[in-house]
Design a protein around this motif. Structure first.
Motif, PDB file in Angstrom:
ATOM      1  N   GLU A  30       0.823  -1.212   0.000  1.00 14.56           N
ATOM      2  CA  GLU A  30       0.000   0.000   0.000  1.00 14.56           C
ATOM      3  C   GLU A  30       0.857   1.262   0.000  1.00 14.56           C
ATOM      4  OE1 GLU A  30      -3.845  -1.984   2.301  1.00 14.56           O
ATOM      5  OE2 GLU A  30      -2.579  -0.530   3.343  1.00 14.56           O
ATOM      6  N   VAL A  31       1.949   1.251   0.778  1.00 20.48           N
ATOM      7  CA  VAL A  31       2.844   2.414   0.804  1.00 20.48           C
ATOM      8  C   VAL A  31       3.468   2.627  -0.570  1.00 20.48           C
ATOM      9  CG1 VAL A  31       5.038   3.275   1.716  1.00 20.48           C
ATOM     10  CG2 VAL A  31       3.325   2.330   3.279  1.00 20.48           C
ATOM     11  N   MET A  32       3.956   1.564  -1.192  1.00 15.46           N
ATOM     12  CA  MET A  32       4.558   1.702  -2.521  1.00 15.46           C
ATOM     13  C   MET A  32       3.520   2.106  -3.553  1.00 15.46           C
ATOM     14  SD  MET A  32       7.355  -1.319  -2.997  1.00 15.46           S
ATOM     15  CE  MET A  32       8.714  -1.568  -1.845  1.00 15.46           C
ATOM     16  N   GLY A  33       2.314   1.543  -3.421  1.00 16.34           N
ATOM     17  CA  GLY A  33       1.252   1.889  -4.363  1.00 16.34           C
ATOM     18  C   GLY A  33       0.856   3.345  -4.280  1.00 16.34           C
ATOM     19  N   ALA A  34       1.124   3.969  -3.121  1.00 13.98           N
ATOM     20  CA  ALA A  34       0.804   5.383  -2.950  1.00 13.98           C
ATOM     21  C   ALA A  34       1.938   6.291  -3.394  1.00 13.98           C
ATOM     22  CB  ALA A  34       0.455   5.663  -1.484  1.00 13.98           C
ATOM     23  N   ILE A  35       3.178   5.933  -3.043  1.00 13.50           N
ATOM     24  CA  ILE A  35       4.278   6.880  -3.246  1.00 13.50           C
ATOM     25  C   ILE A  35       4.922   6.788  -4.630  1.00 13.50           C
ATOM     26  CG2 ILE A  35       6.169   5.443  -2.346  1.00 13.50           C
ATOM     27  CD1 ILE A  35       7.167   8.042  -0.911  1.00 13.50           C
ATOM     28  N   LEU A  36       5.005   5.611  -5.217  1.00 11.65           N
ATOM     29  CA  LEU A  36       5.666   5.502  -6.523  1.00 11.65           C
ATOM     30  C   LEU A  36       4.973   6.334  -7.610  1.00 11.65           C
ATOM     31  CD1 LEU A  36       6.653   1.737  -6.387  1.00 11.65           C
ATOM     32  CD2 LEU A  36       8.247   3.636  -6.658  1.00 11.65           C
ATOM     33  N   PRO A  37       3.636   6.333  -7.690  1.00 10.29           N
ATOM     34  CA  PRO A  37       2.982   7.187  -8.686  1.00 10.29           C
ATOM     35  C   PRO A  37       3.246   8.678  -8.463  1.00 10.29           C
ATOM     36  CG  PRO A  37       1.492   5.455  -8.000  1.00 10.29           C
ATOM     37  CD  PRO A  37       2.666   5.410  -7.059  1.00 10.29           C
ATOM     38  N   GLU A  38       3.531   9.069  -7.209  1.00  5.50           N
ATOM     39  CA  GLU A  38       3.847  10.473  -6.938  1.00  5.50           C
ATOM     40  C   GLU A  38       5.138  10.890  -7.638  1.00  5.50           C
ATOM     41  OE1 GLU A  38       3.981  11.058  -2.730  1.00  5.50           O
ATOM     42  OE2 GLU A  38       1.936  10.306  -2.412  1.00  5.50           O
TER      43      GLU A  38
END
Length: 229
Positions: A30-38
């Motif tokens: 969930e953390v990666m799914g949130a920050i990588l697109p940023e």
């Protein structure tokens, strides 16, 4: 000749951390799914769970850069720092042990044991502190970031075994991710695959397949007894 030659404690247990001891994989996804697109890298929690479980963060990012676009100079450091900060906060607030692990570790308390992880040592310590599992391992923590070698390279498990004072064939690896199972087998160790997704993931030949941590004590006893018999 060692007096423990025929004793189960002559075996060392090498545990992976994320997904094996602690239920952190979905938090990390969930953390990666949130920050990588940023940072312009398309990614979702599902991508992590299906393709990248247990894989080094640097490798994940480089794979995404090849598929989509390269990060600007200096952005990787910002991305990793942000990911680590968010992940630690989630772990301290939400992390729990994998079902059955606390009881299994208690039953296995006579065995020498260590944690061998692709994650940074700070993350390993945070995981063990947050779930009250640290007393089972004390300072016997082996991080890929410290040893500068990452699973599926078998050298990470070999270095941990050597530091613990055990030959590879007297080590039992417990790992949930393909990269860890492959590393343990390549290191010449006995391997138990804690397979959380039996309908989707295949256990490689040579590894023992289990579906719940409650199975660990019996399987480890059987493995250690068979080798010392």
């Amino acid at each position: 000749m060692s007096s423990t030659r025929n004793a189960p404690t002559h075996f060392c247990l090498l545990f992976d951390c994320d997904g094996t001891l602690v239920d952190s994989e979905i938090l990390l996804a969930e953390v990666m799914g949130a920050i990588l697109p940023e940072f312009g890298l398309p990614f979702s929690s599902q991508h992590y769970m299906e393709e990248f479980r247990g894989v080094r963060f640097y490798t994940i990012v480089k794979t995404l850069e090849q598929r989509f676009q390269a990060l600007a100079e200096g952005e990787f450091s910002m991305l990793e720092a942000g990911m680590r900060t968010r992940m630690e906060a989630r772990m301290r607030a939400e992390l729990v042990a994998i079902a059955g692990i606390p009881d299994a570790l208690e039953q296995l308390r006579s065995y020498p044991k260590a944690v061998v992880s692709n994650g940074p040592e700070r993350k390993i310590r945070c995981a063990l502190e947050s779930t009250d599992l640290g007393h089972h391992f004390q300072s016997r923590l082996f991080s890929a970031y410290t040893l500068n070698v990452w699973k599926p390279d078998p050298e990470l498990y070999r270095k941990a075994a050597a530091a613990m004072g055990f030959a590879p064939h007297h080590c039992i690896v417990i790992d949930d991710a393909a990269v860890g199972v492959e590393a343990g087998l390549a290191a010449g160790m006995h391997v138990i695959h804690l397979n959380h997704f039996p309908t989707e993931e295949r256990t490689p030949e040579g590894a023992v397949n289990i579906h719940h941590a409650s199975e660990l004590p019996a399987v480890i006893q059987r493995l250690s007894t068979a080798v010392t018999a």
